[in-house]
Write a protein that holds these residues in place. Sequence first.
Motif, PDB file in Angstrom:
ATOM      1  N   UNK A   1       8.612   4.025  -2.627  1.00 23.92           N
ATOM      2  CA  UNK A   1       7.161   3.841  -1.519  1.00 23.92           C
ATOM      3  C   UNK A   1       6.471   5.232  -2.052  1.00 23.92           C
ATOM      4  N   UNK A   2       5.435   5.055  -2.854  1.00 18.98           N
ATOM      5  CA  UNK A   2       4.863   6.076  -2.981  1.00 18.98           C
ATOM      6  C   UNK A   2       3.606   6.781  -2.023  1.00 18.98           C
TER       7      UNK A   2
ATOM      8  N   UNK B   1      19.277   1.115  13.880  1.00 21.05           N
ATOM      9  CA  UNK B   1      19.975   1.510  12.673  1.00 21.05           C
ATOM     10  C   UNK B   1      18.658   2.165  11.848  1.00 21.05           C
ATOM     11  N   UNK B   2      19.120   2.962  10.783  1.00 17.88           N
ATOM     12  CA  UNK B   2      18.325   3.658   9.883  1.00 17.88           C
ATOM     13  C   UNK B   2      17.498   2.502   9.015  1.00 17.88           C
ATOM     14  N   UNK B   3      16.282   2.545   8.615  1.00 17.18           N
ATOM     15  CA  UNK B   3      15.539   1.535   7.705  1.00 17.18           C
ATOM     16  C   UNK B   3      14.864   2.419   6.681  1.00 17.18           C
ATOM     17  N   UNK B   4      13.959   1.610   6.272  1.00 23.60           N
ATOM     18  CA  UNK B   4      12.743   2.282   5.362  1.00 23.60           C
ATOM     19  C   UNK B   4      12.068   1.259   4.758  1.00 23.60           C
ATOM     20  N   UNK B   5      10.841   1.245   4.197  1.00 27.44           N
ATOM     21  CA  UNK B   5       9.986   0.423   3.231  1.00 27.44           C
ATOM     22  C   UNK B   5       9.581   0.918   1.854  1.00 27.44           C
TER      23      UNK B   5
ATOM     24  N   UNK C   1       6.302   5.752   5.870  1.00 26.42           N
ATOM     25  CA  UNK C   1       7.307   4.461   6.194  1.00 26.42           C
ATOM     26  C   UNK C   1       8.542   4.634   5.377  1.00 26.42           C
ATOM     27  N   UNK C   2       8.808   5.381   4.583  1.00 26.07           N
ATOM     28  CA  UNK C   2       9.958   5.685   3.603  1.00 26.07           C
ATOM     29  C   UNK C   2      11.262   5.640   4.485  1.00 26.07           C
TER      30      UNK C   2
ATOM     31  N   UNK D   1       0.683  -1.144   0.017  1.00 19.16           N
ATOM     32  CA  UNK D   1       0.017  -0.106  -0.085  1.00 19.16           C
ATOM     33  C   UNK D   1       0.934   1.180  -0.073  1.00 19.16           C
ATOM     34  N   UNK D   2       0.530   2.373  -0.558  1.00 15.56           N
ATOM     35  CA  UNK D   2       1.148   3.345  -0.443  1.00 15.56           C
ATOM     36  C   UNK D   2       1.273   4.098   0.856  1.00 15.56           C
TER      37      UNK D   2
END
Length: 557
Positions: free
Chosen positions: A533-534, A192-196, A176-177, A171-172
């Motif tokens: 991740x839109x 740590x830094x992360x993202x989706x 969560x970017x 899902x957009x």
Amino acid sequence: MEDIEIAQRNEANEIQPITKIAADLGLTADEVEQYGPYKAKISTAALQRMRKRPNGKLVLVTAINPTPAGEGKSTVAVGLADAMHRMGQKAVLALREPSLGPVMGMKGGATGGGYAQVVPMADINLHFTGDMHALTSAVNTLAALIDNHLQQGNALHIDPRRIQWKRVLDINDRALRHVNIGLGGPTSGVPREDGFDITVASELMAVLCLAEDLADLKQRIARIVVAYTYDRTPVTVDMLGVTGAITMLLKDAIKPNLVQTLEHTPVLIHGGPFANIAHGCNSVVATRTALELGDVAITEAGFGADLGAEKFLDIKAPVLGKTPDAVVLVATLRALKYNGGVARRDLQATDPAAVRAGFANLQRHIHNLQQYGLPVVVAINAFANDDPAEMQLVQDLCADQGVKAVPVTVWADGGAGGAALATAVNDALSTQHQFQPLYTDTMPVEDKIQTVVQKIYGGRDVAYARKAQRALKTIKANGWDHLPICVAKTQYSFSDDPKLLGAPTNFTIHVSDIIPKVGAGFLVVMTGTVLTMPGLPKHPAANDIDIDANGHITGLF
């Protein structure tokens, strides 16, 4: 009437048991795995048996650069398949699976529209047979295993700052970017830094769509690069020792899904990478199965021909082992006017000058496809208020280019509205042609990018950010420079600027990063402001969707 209303009315009276559709294709009852009465997966045994059959003809459906509303490419593909089916041809359609991102966002689903639809429409656009969930689970399982490796001593010396593998959601969700994980003390993981990313942008989606079978899927998963060590050595899934576990989660997802159109034409829907942030084509398994089951296989590539079709021809076709025998290029009057400088709110007004100006966009797409040596037919997807004189103008302009342009009314008329297109495509299929690849594997990465920019986009130069320059060094050092490129770019323009419409020339493409997708087998070239991740629009489609106490859905397109 909305698409879902048309689908619901016809599903109630006309839809056939999926076992009947399978039997018509020559599949036995034990070769389909049913998910209810109207959808099924084709078994591994059937796929292996089909490999002995000769291939049918392949038709690729693509489009010009679209308006934000989309131009009905899937609708035309469905209508063309139905039209061929009506003519007595054994046509099999192969499409991508929908993502909840556009379903709940703004673009809509992926089952066509009007009377050129795939059914059961709501099921397909929502959870279908669970492929998206399996992919999401597999991606996130791998992410959890990476973080557990860090927590349990980090035997591979992974640098937490150089972990490439992101978690996903179908899902957009712009929130969560960029996230921080591992907070809460020593027992909660390594901070740590992360993202989706959105699920369809994940490398695992690309791997699933390019794998030839379960064994190939496992090999591709094994070589996925998930991180780098402190001394910049790549870390793969195989090095983590979890290849089997991740492959196991996709053991059913790799099997193509069988459904039908409103006119009972068989459809394989499988895999769904976006074309603006991935390679934009349904799975090799589904397309190959369509070729083996039918006399004519019709498939589509995402967004405009500068994205999906280029990636189909340069990334997917070599794996498939088959290039298209003809290409259908979808255009609409509104898209031509949009590319001719007309504001979106004014696209319904008659404006032949804008149509003529916007034709430059269509003309370039025609030229680009002809560069590959492919026969091209233009399908003008008609809307209710289209001006006949403008429609004729497009036909005349295409004729000047030596290309047949055919109006289609499949949204309103189903397969009957695609009869003329089917005839034109059959004529194109009988044309002698010789496919010409755009670039070779041995070319340097920069030359591959430059070739696509100049020969497909019409640009002049490529500018590399420092991050992209560092990535090029890493790619060359690890021997990944033989891989094809997959450009992540806006769908609205040949350039990386979505506002630069029509057929711009002499512009510069700005490359921000180049991400090796070694498992998938390509290099993702990030340009402009394309996001993996839109976000959702101000008024998402979800606001218009409802369901009543009896399970009746409304507002789903």
